[in-house]
Design a protein around this motif. Structure first.
Motif, PDB file in Angstrom:
ATOM      1  N   LEU A  56      20.309  26.834  -4.985  1.00  0.00           N
ATOM      2  CA  LEU A  56      20.568  26.043  -6.196  1.00  0.00           C
ATOM      3  C   LEU A  56      20.327  24.599  -5.776  1.00  0.00           C
ATOM      4  CD1 LEU A  56      23.734  27.897  -7.524  1.00  0.00           C
ATOM      5  CD2 LEU A  56      21.409  27.993  -8.468  1.00  0.00           C
ATOM      6  N   LEU A 106      17.975  39.525 -12.067  1.00  0.00           N
ATOM      7  CA  LEU A 106      18.406  38.176 -11.674  1.00  0.00           C
ATOM      8  C   LEU A 106      19.074  37.511 -12.874  1.00  0.00           C
ATOM      9  CD1 LEU A 106      18.400  35.989  -9.433  1.00  0.00           C
ATOM     10  CD2 LEU A 106      16.273  35.126 -10.447  1.00  0.00           C
ATOM     11  N   LEU A 142      24.678  32.784  -9.415  1.00  0.00           N
ATOM     12  CA  LEU A 142      23.333  33.368  -9.399  1.00  0.00           C
ATOM     13  C   LEU A 142      23.423  34.749  -8.762  1.00  0.00           C
ATOM     14  CD1 LEU A 142      20.296  32.831  -9.959  1.00  0.00           C
ATOM     15  CD2 LEU A 142      20.123  31.992  -7.590  1.00  0.00           C
ATOM     16  N   THR A 158      21.870  38.458  -7.880  1.00  0.00           N
ATOM     17  CA  THR A 158      20.688  39.287  -7.643  1.00  0.00           C
ATOM     18  C   THR A 158      21.149  40.727  -7.480  1.00  0.00           C
ATOM     19  OG1 THR A 158      19.556  37.459  -6.501  1.00  0.00           O
ATOM     20  CG2 THR A 158      18.713  39.694  -6.122  1.00  0.00           C
ATOM     21  N   LEU A 182      21.824  34.287 -14.155  1.00  0.00           N
ATOM     22  CA  LEU A 182      22.530  33.052 -13.835  1.00  0.00           C
ATOM     23  C   LEU A 182      23.580  32.816 -14.924  1.00  0.00           C
ATOM     24  CD1 LEU A 182      22.928  30.513 -12.087  1.00  0.00           C
ATOM     25  CD2 LEU A 182      21.239  29.353 -13.547  1.00  0.00           C
ATOM     26  N   LEU A 219      28.040  27.688 -11.361  1.00  0.00           N
ATOM     27  CA  LEU A 219      26.811  28.487 -11.470  1.00  0.00           C
ATOM     28  C   LEU A 219      26.971  29.715 -10.598  1.00  0.00           C
ATOM     29  CD1 LEU A 219      25.872  25.312 -11.793  1.00  0.00           C
ATOM     30  CD2 LEU A 219      23.595  26.300 -11.729  1.00  0.00           C
ATOM     31  N   GLN A 262      17.079  31.778  -1.118  1.00  0.00           N
ATOM     32  CA  GLN A 262      17.356  31.182  -2.425  1.00  0.00           C
ATOM     33  C   GLN A 262      18.105  29.877  -2.261  1.00  0.00           C
ATOM     34  OE1 GLN A 262      19.937  33.784  -4.732  1.00  0.00           O
ATOM     35  NE2 GLN A 262      21.447  33.901  -3.088  1.00  0.00           N
ATOM     36  N   VAL A 278      16.395  26.392  -9.832  1.00  0.00           N
ATOM     37  CA  VAL A 278      16.731  27.663  -9.154  1.00  0.00           C
ATOM     38  C   VAL A 278      15.552  28.051  -8.275  1.00  0.00           C
ATOM     39  CG1 VAL A 278      17.284  30.115  -9.491  1.00  0.00           C
ATOM     40  CG2 VAL A 278      18.203  28.396 -11.069  1.00  0.00           C
ATOM     41  N   TRP A 310      14.016  30.804  -5.971  1.00  0.00           N
ATOM     42  CA  TRP A 310      14.177  32.258  -5.767  1.00  0.00           C
ATOM     43  C   TRP A 310      12.817  32.926  -6.012  1.00  0.00           C
ATOM     44  CZ3 TRP A 310      13.440  36.929  -8.130  1.00  0.00           C
ATOM     45  CH2 TRP A 310      14.256  38.011  -7.749  1.00  0.00           C
ATOM     46  N   THR A 336      25.862  37.495  -5.006  1.00  0.00           N
ATOM     47  CA  THR A 336      26.069  36.340  -5.894  1.00  0.00           C
ATOM     48  C   THR A 336      26.227  35.070  -5.075  1.00  0.00           C
ATOM     49  OG1 THR A 336      27.127  37.702  -7.600  1.00  0.00           O
ATOM     50  CG2 THR A 336      27.520  35.324  -7.688  1.00  0.00           C
ATOM     51  N   CYS A 387      16.543  36.376 -15.979  1.00  0.00           N
ATOM     52  CA  CYS A 387      15.156  36.091 -15.585  1.00  0.00           C
ATOM     53  C   CYS A 387      14.278  37.306 -15.895  1.00  0.00           C
ATOM     54  CB  CYS A 387      15.090  35.772 -14.082  1.00  0.00           C
ATOM     55  SG  CYS A 387      13.411  35.373 -13.526  1.00  0.00           S
TER      56      CYS A 387
END
Ligand code: TA6
Length: 308
Positions: A170, A140, A154, A156, A142, A152, A168, A71, A73, A292, A128
């Motif tokens: 993946l 954050l 992710l 924020t 996931l 996935l 960011q 990841v 970020w 996302t 996170c």
């Protein structure tokens, strides 16, 4: 009574890292809590893994494991090539590549077994510890869903009072039979930045094939990008929303020699397609808003080629 174990989640230590091992009727996966990094994913009915993991993978604190889906970020790549607003926010003298969260110990928010008749899906949500990197006002998460596909999400969320600007990715490493035969479909006529030619901007003509080191940032990308692997007779479909850029990377021979945890010939069996928001696709997230990056990876077997 059906006593078949539908899914299992176990926590096991490898080297210095705790790993979640997930197995259900449709697939198996391994996730490192460090960096919320998917390391392995394979469908039960398939003989080949979808995700590539280095044979020389090292499981050490504060160091990303080579392979899987790191990841990246709150920035992708070299901080110095990110928007000024990001650089100003992180006045670091030696910033690490690909942001700050690959070495963090993420926390388990939830584990959910979502089984319906005949299909299993195991959902893990990891959080996170953004306060540890000075971003306590940014959440954050996931969510990783392991089933017949791998998904996935992710997310924020800006809980602060000012816009939060970030890039960011993946950084998915895919297992392939032979880079010389692999083809990437879906990027035809897309603009890309050729990082190996002074970051010049070009247009992709036809499908992407590989004859040397490749490190390109595609822009305004479509939601679907496919890897076609004729030797293993399979297609790996990437469906990404909340992402308008994608990095295509293979180190080939010379760069492989400069990579950690990377066997000299490993470049022939791996290919990165990184679902991202980078360069002009960076995100400016207003207070109280969320973004996302949502990626679904699906393997399908190609129809056997009829003998000519
Ligand atoms: O995404 C491509 C890239 O930026 C390559 O240039 C290469 O550096 C790769 O990421 C791996 O980076 P890492 O920091 O994981 O060794």
């Amino acid at each position: 009574m059906n006593t078949e174990v539908r899914s299992s989640i176990t926590l096991q230590q490898s080297g210095e890292l705790p790993l979640l091992h997930i197995r259900n009727r449709n697939a198996s996966a391994v996730i490192a809590l460090q960096g919320a990094q998917v390391l392995r994913y394979q469908r039960s009915e398939s003989k080949n893994p979808v995700i590539w993991l280095s044979d020389l993978a090292a499981y050490q604190r504060d160091q990303s494991v080579r392979g899987g889906i790191p990841v990246c970020w709150p920035w992708f790549g070299d901080l110095g090539r990110n928007p000024a607003a990001i650089q100003q926010h992180f006045p670091l003298d030696k910033p690490s590549a690909h942001g700050l969260v690959r070495g963090c110990h993420w926390l388990i928010d939830s584990c959910l077994d979502v089984s319906t008749e005949g299909t299993d899906e195991t959902q893990i949500t990891l959080r996170c510890p953004t306060a540890d990197i000075g971003l306590g006002h940014i959440e954050l998460l996931l969510q990783i869903s392991v089933g017949d596909s791998l998904r996935l999400q992710l997310r924020t969320t800006n809980n602060g009072s000012r816009d939060f600007i970030f890039t960011q990715a993946l950084h998915s490493y895919f297992a392939i039979s032979d880079i010389h035969a692999a083809v990437v479909e879906g990027l035809e006529n897309t603009r890309y930045i050729e990082t190996l030619e002074n970051w010049s901007e070009k247009t992709q003509t036809g499908a992407v094939t590989f004859t040397g080191e490749t490190d390109r940032i595609y822009l305004d990308t479509p939601e679907r990008i496919d890897i076609v692997d004729p030797t293993w007779q399979r297609r790996i479909q990437l469906h990404a929303t909340g992402s308008r850029s994608a990095v295509v990377w293979n180190p080939w021979i010379e760069k492989s020699k400069r990579l950690s945890q990377f066997a000299p010939d490993a470049w022939q069996q791996m290919l990165c397609i990184e679902s991202a928001n980078v360069m002009r696709d960076s995100i400016a997230l207003a207070p109280a808003k969320s973004h996302t990056l949502d990626l679904t990876i699906t393997e399908s077997l190609l129809a056997p080629r009829l003998n000519p």
